[in-house]
Motif scaffolding. Structure first.
Motif, PDB file in Angstrom:
ATOM      1  N   PRO A  20       0.999  -0.961   0.060  1.00 18.23           N
ATOM      2  CA  PRO A  20      -0.038   0.096  -0.106  1.00 18.23           C
ATOM      3  C   PRO A  20       1.613   1.570  -0.229  1.00 18.23           C
ATOM      4  CG  PRO A  20      -0.433  -1.629   1.763  1.00 18.23           C
ATOM      5  CD  PRO A  20       0.507  -1.748   0.709  1.00 18.23           C
ATOM      6  N   SER A  21       0.305   2.386  -0.287  1.00 20.10           N
ATOM      7  CA  SER A  21       1.097   3.738   0.011  1.00 20.10           C
ATOM      8  C   SER A  21       0.043   4.525   0.006  1.00 20.10           C
ATOM      9  CB  SER A  21       1.516   4.152  -2.084  1.00 20.10           C
ATOM     10  OG  SER A  21       0.936   4.046  -2.804  1.00 20.10           O
ATOM     11  N   CYS A  22       0.485   5.440   0.743  1.00 16.34           N
ATOM     12  CA  CYS A  22       0.561   6.641   0.696  1.00 16.34           C
ATOM     13  C   CYS A  22       0.689   8.071  -0.197  1.00 16.34           C
ATOM     14  CB  CYS A  22      -0.457   6.928   2.319  1.00 16.34           C
ATOM     15  SG  CYS A  22      -1.111   8.646   3.511  1.00 16.34           S
ATOM     16  N   ALA A  23      -0.201   9.038  -0.713  1.00 12.49           N
ATOM     17  CA  ALA A  23       0.254   9.712  -1.411  1.00 12.49           C
ATOM     18  C   ALA A  23      -0.638  11.063  -0.160  1.00 12.49           C
ATOM     19  CB  ALA A  23      -0.120  10.475  -2.526  1.00 12.49           C
ATOM     20  N   ALA A  24       0.655  12.489   0.213  1.00  9.36           N
ATOM     21  CA  ALA A  24      -0.059  13.548   0.930  1.00  9.36           C
ATOM     22  C   ALA A  24       0.042  14.846  -0.037  1.00  9.36           C
ATOM     23  CB  ALA A  24       0.948  13.060   2.195  1.00  9.36           C
ATOM     24  N   MET A  34       5.141  10.252   9.414  1.00  2.00           N
ATOM     25  CA  MET A  34       4.418   9.209   9.027  1.00  2.00           C
ATOM     26  C   MET A  34       3.869   7.596   9.787  1.00  2.00           C
ATOM     27  SD  MET A  34       3.176  10.918   6.518  1.00  2.00           S
ATOM     28  CE  MET A  34       1.901  10.155   5.774  1.00  2.00           C
ATOM     29  N   GLY A  35       2.593   7.520   9.863  1.00  2.00           N
ATOM     30  CA  GLY A  35       2.811   5.954  10.114  1.00  2.00           C
ATOM     31  C   GLY A  35       1.279   5.489   9.627  1.00  2.00           C
ATOM     32  N   TRP A  36       1.139   4.084  10.119  1.00  2.00           N
ATOM     33  CA  TRP A  36       0.310   3.120   8.972  1.00  2.00           C
ATOM     34  C   TRP A  36      -0.557   2.348  10.389  1.00  2.00           C
ATOM     35  CZ3 TRP A  36      -1.362   2.409   4.502  1.00  2.00           C
ATOM     36  CH2 TRP A  36      -0.636   2.679   3.681  1.00  2.00           C
ATOM     37  N   ALA A  97      -1.804   7.539   8.664  1.00  7.29           N
ATOM     38  CA  ALA A  97      -1.635   9.183   9.046  1.00  7.29           C
ATOM     39  C   ALA A  97      -0.144   9.753   8.878  1.00  7.29           C
ATOM     40  CB  ALA A  97      -1.624   8.429  10.661  1.00  7.29           C
ATOM     41  N   ALA A  98      -1.084  11.102   9.483  1.00 10.15           N
ATOM     42  CA  ALA A  98       0.818  12.459   9.485  1.00 10.15           C
ATOM     43  C   ALA A  98       0.072  13.164  10.621  1.00 10.15           C
ATOM     44  CB  ALA A  98       0.410  13.121   8.682  1.00 10.15           C
ATOM     45  N   TYR A 114      -1.406  11.888  16.446  1.00 11.12           N
ATOM     46  CA  TYR A 114      -1.183  11.875  14.618  1.00 11.12           C
ATOM     47  C   TYR A 114      -2.674  13.112  14.543  1.00 11.12           C
ATOM     48  CZ  TYR A 114       2.343   8.208  13.857  1.00 11.12           C
ATOM     49  OH  TYR A 114       3.097   7.613  13.314  1.00 11.12           O
ATOM     50  N   ASP A 115      -2.575  13.764  13.583  1.00 10.92           N
ATOM     51  CA  ASP A 115      -3.003  15.290  13.412  1.00 10.92           C
ATOM     52  C   ASP A 115      -4.232  14.128  11.754  1.00 10.92           C
ATOM     53  OD1 ASP A 115      -0.661  16.561  13.743  1.00 10.92           O
ATOM     54  OD2 ASP A 115      -1.998  16.660  15.282  1.00 10.92           O
TER      55      ASP A 115
END
Length: 127
Positions: A20-24, A34-36, A97-98, A114-115
């Motif tokens: 999985p990837s997460c684009a911010a 960053m967290g998962w 999460a960021a 995380y915000d």
């Protein structure tokens, strides 16, 4: 504000892999921890992995140590979770999460630090 969009979940057989990837977007990604996290049906959300904004420090929950790898590409504003040797118990919705940090080597392991959160991506591992 930060917007997070996950992708790359899916259905895989036990022993398989997913990434999985997460684009911010919306804030300087290179200054975000960053967290998962994941949440299985009937269970609380739990941390899976975290990475400092320098990329120099990482954290893994015990159930995924040695199987999962978190990484980030600050030039692409993206964080990844390489998941190998998947087990049925890894089945869950995975959330990116960021969190804001002023320290390059800090990471967070609890949800309240995380915000910003993504919408989640389903990972299903069949036996």
């Amino acid at each position: 504000q930060v917007q997070l969009v996950e992708s790359g979940g899916g259905l895989v057989q036990a022993g398989g892999s997913l990434r999985p990837s997460c684009a911010a977007s919306g804030r300087t990604f290179s200054r975000l921890v960053m967290g998962w996290f994941r949440q299985a049906p009937g269970k609380e959300r739990e941390v899976v992995a975290a990475i400092s904004w320098s990329g120099g420090r990482t954290y893994y929950a015990d159930p995924v140590k040695g199987r999962f790898t978190i990484s980030r590409d600050n030039a692409k504003n993206t964080v990844y979770l390489q998941m190998n040797s998947l087990k049925p118990e890894d089945t869950a919705v995975y959330y990116c999460a960021a969190g804001v940090s002023y320290y390059s080597d800090a990471y967070y392991t609890t949800a309240h630090d995380y915000d910003y959160w993504g919408q989640g991506t389903q990972v299903t591992v069949s036996s």
